[in-house]
Scaffold this active site. Structure first.
Site, PDB file in Angstrom:
ATOM      1  N   TYR A 185      42.127 -61.657  29.561  1.00 37.47           N
ATOM      2  CA  TYR A 185      43.386 -60.949  29.771  1.00 37.47           C
ATOM      3  C   TYR A 185      44.046 -61.345  31.086  1.00 37.47           C
ATOM      4  O   TYR A 185      45.245 -61.548  31.157  1.00 37.47           O
ATOM      5  CB  TYR A 185      43.136 -59.432  29.780  1.00 37.47           C
ATOM      6  N   HIS A 241      42.084 -68.159  41.962  1.00 36.08           N
ATOM      7  CA  HIS A 241      40.998 -67.880  42.900  1.00 36.08           C
ATOM      8  C   HIS A 241      40.027 -66.834  42.386  1.00 36.08           C
ATOM      9  O   HIS A 241      38.845 -66.876  42.693  1.00 36.08           O
ATOM     10  CB  HIS A 241      41.577 -67.363  44.225  1.00 36.08           C
ATOM     11  N   LYS A 262      37.594 -74.508  37.683  1.00 45.06           N
ATOM     12  CA  LYS A 262      36.470 -74.267  38.596  1.00 45.06           C
ATOM     13  C   LYS A 262      35.807 -72.931  38.307  1.00 45.06           C
ATOM     14  O   LYS A 262      34.575 -72.808  38.345  1.00 45.06           O
ATOM     15  CB  LYS A 262      36.975 -74.317  40.036  1.00 45.06           C
ATOM     16  N   ARG A 300      47.518 -76.669  48.107  1.00 43.19           N
ATOM     17  CA  ARG A 300      47.192 -75.283  47.766  1.00 43.19           C
ATOM     18  C   ARG A 300      47.236 -74.397  49.019  1.00 43.19           C
ATOM     19  O   ARG A 300      47.754 -73.286  49.003  1.00 43.19           O
ATOM     20  CB  ARG A 300      45.808 -75.211  47.116  1.00 43.19           C
ATOM     21  N   ARG A 320      44.260 -77.604  41.486  1.00 46.44           N
ATOM     22  CA  ARG A 320      43.211 -78.410  42.111  1.00 46.44           C
ATOM     23  C   ARG A 320      43.321 -79.851  41.623  1.00 46.44           C
ATOM     24  O   ARG A 320      43.788 -80.111  40.516  1.00 46.44           O
ATOM     25  CB  ARG A 320      41.838 -77.839  41.785  1.00 46.44           C
ATOM     26  N   HIS A 354      43.880 -80.932  48.116  1.00 50.99           N
ATOM     27  CA  HIS A 354      43.707 -79.480  48.222  1.00 50.99           C
ATOM     28  C   HIS A 354      44.670 -78.873  49.238  1.00 50.99           C
ATOM     29  O   HIS A 354      44.973 -77.673  49.184  1.00 50.99           O
ATOM     30  CB  HIS A 354      42.269 -79.162  48.633  1.00 50.99           C
TER      31      HIS A 354
END
Length: 406
Positions: free
Chosen positions: A368, A358, A270, A335, A243, A332
């Site tokens: 993890y 995401h 984010k 992406r 981002r 963006h």
């Protein structure tokens, strides 16, 4: 005398086949090679017949007796057990020929004409990965809307909402083909409206180019005549598809060139979970060029005012505008392009989603999950960078090597 396991196990082969009787027509045939076959001897319409039940010990004594009882019940109904078995095998063969997977592959071979090789390949891979494991072996005429919905919801549960919608559409096309060719009576997908069964997502539409426009954008970035640091930021964004905020806020302490990793802490993400970006050779070259500028010891992209702040979001956006992409592309957008192309090339959906950061995760799993599948993700990121380099120079790319990331 009824048989038991000790008697059966003790039965040794002889020069000629011989039988051990369990009564009521059930016998065990002992062959010279040591194999032991269950047989059920019976009479039907005045003729003596024999039904093979299987071998011992694969078919246990209990299972053999149960099979004899089933065959005997058929006889009382006036049904020949041997003929009944033949009919069952024929039905199974017909069901196998008309399984969802078999019909779906027939549909695909019919449908793929006129489509690009990549589009056709992506479609069959999605069916193989997401649909066939659930309903592939089921007779297509027996699949209900509820059965199909179970498969679609399973795809949605892993966060792949767009793929779930596409899978439902593809299944609908398969069923329509089956109905048209007399292989199914109706299309259960017609009973399912995506908006009724799949979650809606609040989506922000970011301007993004398509794949055909990407090579020219990459060439314009390389030829960008504005601030050198801005050009390098755009190049790094293309290779890493992070981002914009994550890019411009990058710190040198996050970069490990020896490990070829960029580790972004949770507070800068984010989703508020840590994120690892495997660095391709091309991304490392860009980082070394940034380092050579020696603009800041802490920040990769400091403000031109040298006030301890980072480059502005608008710096990236206005640079894209200057190159002729106003209202057509944003930071963006890199992406979106990467996600679309990597999915179409068959890369593992979970690897792509993890690399895009995401997934919404709780604090425990985040510790993890951010490091999951690092090796295939690193291969994917290097493949992506190699792909960008190739299309930028006008090379023809037939297929990614997505095997390592599948």
């Amino acid at each position: 005398m009824k048989l038991n396991d000790p008697i059966i196990k003790a039965a040794k082969p002889k020069d000629k086949p011989y039988k051990l009787s369990d009564g009521d027509g059930l016998v065990l045939l002992i062959n010279p090679n040591g194999s032991k076959w269950w047989r059920y001897r019976y009479r039907f319409n005045g003729k003596e017949k024999m039904l093979s039940i299987g071998t011992y010990p694969e078919v246990t004594l209990k299972k053999a007796r149960d099979s004899r009882v089933t065959a005997s019940d058929l006889l009382t109904q006036g049904i020949d057990p041997s003929e009944n078995r033949k009919e069952q095998k024929q039905q199974e063969a017909i069901a196998a020929e008309n399984s969802f997977e078999s019909v779906a592959r027939q549909w695909w071979n019919h449908w793929k004409h006129g489509r690009t090789e990549r589009h056709a390949g992506y479609t069959i891979r999605r069916l193989e990965a997401d649909v066939f494991p659930g309903i592939g072996n089921k007779p297509i005429n027996e699949i209900t809307a509820a059965t199909l919905l179970t498969v679609i919801k399973k795809i949605e549960a892993r966060g792949a909402l767009d793929i779930a919608k596409r899978a439902l559409t593809m299944c609908g096309q398969v069923f329509r083909y089956a109905v048209a060719h007399g292989l199914a009576e109706r299309n259960p997908a017609a009973d399912i409206k995506p908006s009724d069964v799949l979650k809606s997502t609040k989506k922000t539409n970011y301007a993004s180019l398509n794949e055909k426009e990407l090579p020219e954008l990459l060439r314009r970035i390389d030829a960008y005549d504005g601030q050198p640091l801005t050009k390098l930021a755009l190049q790094l964004m293309a290779y890493t598809f992070v981002r914009t905020g994550e890019l411009i806020g990058a710190r040198w302490q996050e970069i490990d060139l020896d490990k070829k990793e960029w580790r972004i802490p949770a507070e800068r993400m984010k989703m508020k979970t840590p994120h690892i970006v495997p660095l391709s050779l091309q991304a490392i070259t860009v980082l070394e060029e940034i380092k050579a500028l020696s603009t800041d010891e802490t920040l990769l992209f400091p403000s031109e005012r040298r006030d301890g702040k980072t480059m502005s979001n608008n710096t990236i956006l206005y640079a894209i505008y200057r190159m002729g992409y106003h209202s057509r592309m944003t930071g963006h957008g890199f992406r979106s392009i990467a996600s679309t192309i990597l999915h179409e090339q068959g890369y593992n959906h979970e690897h792509i989603e993890l690399q895009l950061a995401h997934s919404k995760r709780d604090a425990v799993s985040a510790a993890y999950n951010h490091a999951l599948y690092l090796e295939p993700r690193a291969r994917m990121m290097q493949d992506w960078a190699d792909y960008l380099e190739a299309i930028k120079t006008g090379a023809t790319i037939l297929q990614f090597n997505a095997i390592g990331s599948s």
